[in-house]
Write a protein that holds these residues in place. Structure first.
Motif, PDB file in Angstrom:
ATOM      1  N   ILE A  38       0.814  -1.262  -0.079  1.00  0.00           N
ATOM      2  CA  ILE A  38       0.026   0.035  -0.087  1.00  0.00           C
ATOM      3  C   ILE A  38       0.804   1.112  -0.046  1.00  0.00           C
ATOM      4  O   ILE A  38       0.556   2.216  -0.747  1.00  0.00           O
ATOM      5  CB  ILE A  38      -1.138  -0.053   1.178  1.00  0.00           C
ATOM      6  CG1 ILE A  38      -1.853  -1.088   1.134  1.00  0.00           C
ATOM      7  CG2 ILE A  38      -1.620   1.307   1.210  1.00  0.00           C
ATOM      8  CD1 ILE A  38      -2.767  -1.260   2.243  1.00  0.00           C
TER       9      ILE A  38
ATOM     10  N   ALA B 183       0.923   3.987  -3.123  1.00  0.00           N
ATOM     11  CA  ALA B 183       0.819   5.349  -2.703  1.00  0.00           C
ATOM     12  C   ALA B 183       1.990   6.159  -3.224  1.00  0.00           C
ATOM     13  O   ALA B 183       1.789   7.283  -3.836  1.00  0.00           O
ATOM     14  CB  ALA B 183       0.396   5.618  -1.136  1.00  0.00           C
TER      15      ALA B 183
ATOM     16  N   ASP C  87      -0.788   6.120  -6.444  1.00  0.00           N
ATOM     17  CA  ASP C  87      -1.987   5.569  -6.541  1.00  0.00           C
ATOM     18  C   ASP C  87      -2.918   6.108  -5.394  1.00  0.00           C
ATOM     19  O   ASP C  87      -2.575   6.133  -4.043  1.00  0.00           O
ATOM     20  CB  ASP C  87      -1.893   4.003  -5.900  1.00  0.00           C
ATOM     21  CG  ASP C  87      -3.476   3.306  -6.115  1.00  0.00           C
ATOM     22  OD1 ASP C  87      -4.249   4.366  -5.769  1.00  0.00           O
ATOM     23  OD2 ASP C  87      -3.326   2.183  -6.269  1.00  0.00           O
ATOM     24  N   LYS C  88      -3.689   7.059  -5.763  1.00  0.00           N
ATOM     25  CA  LYS C  88      -4.652   7.860  -4.778  1.00  0.00           C
ATOM     26  C   LYS C  88      -5.527   7.166  -3.663  1.00  0.00           C
ATOM     27  O   LYS C  88      -5.631   7.354  -2.739  1.00  0.00           O
ATOM     28  CB  LYS C  88      -5.470   8.963  -5.531  1.00  0.00           C
ATOM     29  CG  LYS C  88      -4.475   9.860  -6.184  1.00  0.00           C
ATOM     30  CD  LYS C  88      -5.284  11.077  -7.083  1.00  0.00           C
ATOM     31  CE  LYS C  88      -4.330  12.011  -7.787  1.00  0.00           C
ATOM     32  NZ  LYS C  88      -4.936  12.786  -8.320  1.00  0.00           N
ATOM     33  N   LYS C  89      -5.955   5.910  -4.425  1.00  0.00           N
ATOM     34  CA  LYS C  89      -6.836   5.055  -3.470  1.00  0.00           C
ATOM     35  C   LYS C  89      -5.718   4.579  -2.250  1.00  0.00           C
ATOM     36  O   LYS C  89      -6.228   4.505  -1.158  1.00  0.00           O
ATOM     37  CB  LYS C  89      -7.460   3.970  -4.283  1.00  0.00           C
ATOM     38  CG  LYS C  89      -8.134   3.065  -3.267  1.00  0.00           C
ATOM     39  CD  LYS C  89      -8.979   2.117  -4.423  1.00  0.00           C
ATOM     40  CE  LYS C  89      -9.751   1.147  -3.408  1.00  0.00           C
ATOM     41  NZ  LYS C  89     -10.455   0.082  -4.470  1.00  0.00           N
ATOM     42  N   ALA C  90      -4.518   4.149  -2.758  1.00  0.00           N
ATOM     43  CA  ALA C  90      -3.503   3.655  -1.510  1.00  0.00           C
ATOM     44  C   ALA C  90      -3.411   4.830  -0.805  1.00  0.00           C
ATOM     45  O   ALA C  90      -3.299   4.515   0.426  1.00  0.00           O
ATOM     46  CB  ALA C  90      -2.380   3.303  -2.372  1.00  0.00           C
TER      47      ALA C  90
ATOM     48  N   ARG D 278      -5.429   7.130   0.176  1.00  0.00           N
ATOM     49  CA  ARG D 278      -6.382   7.308   1.012  1.00  0.00           C
ATOM     50  C   ARG D 278      -6.617   6.364   1.961  1.00  0.00           C
ATOM     51  O   ARG D 278      -6.950   6.674   3.088  1.00  0.00           O
ATOM     52  CB  ARG D 278      -7.800   7.557   0.059  1.00  0.00           C
ATOM     53  CG  ARG D 278      -8.901   7.522   0.762  1.00  0.00           C
ATOM     54  CD  ARG D 278     -10.530   7.633   0.069  1.00  0.00           C
ATOM     55  NE  ARG D 278     -10.896   8.782  -0.189  1.00  0.00           N
ATOM     56  CZ  ARG D 278     -10.994  10.121   0.415  1.00  0.00           C
ATOM     57  NH1 ARG D 278     -10.136  10.115   1.367  1.00  0.00           N
ATOM     58  NH2 ARG D 278     -11.553  10.926  -0.154  1.00  0.00           N
ATOM     59  N   THR D 279      -6.253   4.966   1.896  1.00  0.00           N
ATOM     60  CA  THR D 279      -6.090   4.183   2.537  1.00  0.00           C
ATOM     61  C   THR D 279      -5.155   4.549   3.912  1.00  0.00           C
ATOM     62  O   THR D 279      -5.533   4.067   5.118  1.00  0.00           O
ATOM     63  CB  THR D 279      -5.710   2.685   2.160  1.00  0.00           C
ATOM     64  OG1 THR D 279      -6.722   2.501   0.923  1.00  0.00           O
ATOM     65  CG2 THR D 279      -5.653   1.732   3.184  1.00  0.00           C
TER      66      THR D 279
ATOM     67  N   GLU E  45      -6.879   7.201   5.958  1.00  0.00           N
ATOM     68  CA  GLU E  45      -7.914   7.037   6.804  1.00  0.00           C
ATOM     69  C   GLU E  45      -7.296   6.339   7.800  1.00  0.00           C
ATOM     70  O   GLU E  45      -8.053   6.040   8.931  1.00  0.00           O
ATOM     71  CB  GLU E  45      -8.763   6.297   6.005  1.00  0.00           C
ATOM     72  CG  GLU E  45      -9.736   7.308   5.159  1.00  0.00           C
ATOM     73  CD  GLU E  45     -10.679   6.586   3.998  1.00  0.00           C
ATOM     74  OE1 GLU E  45     -10.505   5.283   3.860  1.00  0.00           O
ATOM     75  OE2 GLU E  45     -11.527   7.253   3.126  1.00  0.00           O
TER      76      GLU E  45
ATOM     77  N   TYR F 171       2.184  13.066   1.470  1.00  0.00           N
ATOM     78  CA  TYR F 171       2.018  12.678   0.355  1.00  0.00           C
ATOM     79  C   TYR F 171       3.096  13.081  -0.605  1.00  0.00           C
ATOM     80  O   TYR F 171       3.490  12.300  -1.542  1.00  0.00           O
ATOM     81  CB  TYR F 171       0.827  13.375  -0.609  1.00  0.00           C
ATOM     82  CG  TYR F 171       0.250  13.419  -1.915  1.00  0.00           C
ATOM     83  CD1 TYR F 171      -0.397  11.920  -2.211  1.00  0.00           C
ATOM     84  CD2 TYR F 171       0.521  14.100  -2.892  1.00  0.00           C
ATOM     85  CE1 TYR F 171      -0.538  11.812  -3.249  1.00  0.00           C
ATOM     86  CE2 TYR F 171       0.335  13.681  -4.140  1.00  0.00           C
ATOM     87  CZ  TYR F 171      -0.516  12.632  -4.458  1.00  0.00           C
ATOM     88  OH  TYR F 171      -0.771  12.339  -5.676  1.00  0.00           O
TER      89      TYR F 171
END
Length: 191
Positions: free
Chosen positions: A5, A9, A13-16, A18-19, A22, A54
């Motif tokens: 992950i 990221a 990878d924006k979804k990674a 976000r994980t 969060e 980020y």
């Protein structure tokens, strides 16, 4: 946090990401709150810190804890925030004060205080006291390291810590006296 992950990221990878966000925000919000004067300021610090995470994720080398790496970014962001706005913060005069040890009664009081109330006591410390107390007690930095981080003398760091302890003792004594008064008032209404 799974290495895949973090790697995803770091690759954009924006979804990674976000994980990661969060997962770590709830863990690091208390850290930001300890340094901030308000909840809004803590959220601002967290937001800025995760922007830094980020942008710097590619520099993480999987040496040491990933959570520790992010926590360090949050702390540095909080210190930068303080430095940037310190003209707006209450400035306390620096005096050398002999350190006193917390007595057993005060130490027991800390254990008995609800965590949210203790956080409130910390947030209401004058700014210099709060920053030094956090760095020394909760982050385990030496006064020499704190002095270097904040651009103050080692004696100033010790003084701020001592003043913070006295302030906390005073607040705890007030809470203890308030609780005794409340108990006495309850007893008099019962009889």
């Amino acid at each position: 946090m799974d290495k895949s992950i973090i790697t995803a990221a770091a690759g954009g990878d924006k979804k990674a990401f976000r994980t990661i966000f969060e997962f770590f925000v709830p863990k690091l919000r208390p850290v930001a709150l300890r340094y901030a004067r308000t909840d809004f300021e803590a959220e601002d610090i967290l937001q800025e810190a995760f922007v830094k995470v980020y942008h710097n994720l590619k520099t993480y080398r999987f040496q040491g804890s990933f959570e520790g790496w992010i926590k360090r970014i949050v702390i540095n962001t909080a210190l930068n925030h303080y430095d940037k706005y310190k003209k707006d913060y209450q400035q306390d005069s620096i005096e050398t004060i002999e350190e006193e040890e917390l007595g057993m009664e005060e130490a027991q009081d800390i254990d008995e205080i609800e965590p949210s109330l203790l956080l409130s006591v910390f947030q209401n410390l004058p700014d210099g006291y709060r920053i030094v107390m956090n760095l020394y007690v909760l982050e385990d930095y030496s006064h020499k390291e704190i002095a270097q981080m904040l651009g103050i003398s080692e004696g100033s760091s010790r003084s701020q810590f001592s003043k913070a302890r006295k302030y906390i003792k005073k607040v705890l004594a007030g809470l203890r006296n308030n609780n005794k008064t409340n108990l006495l008032n309850k007893d008099s209404t019962i009889s």
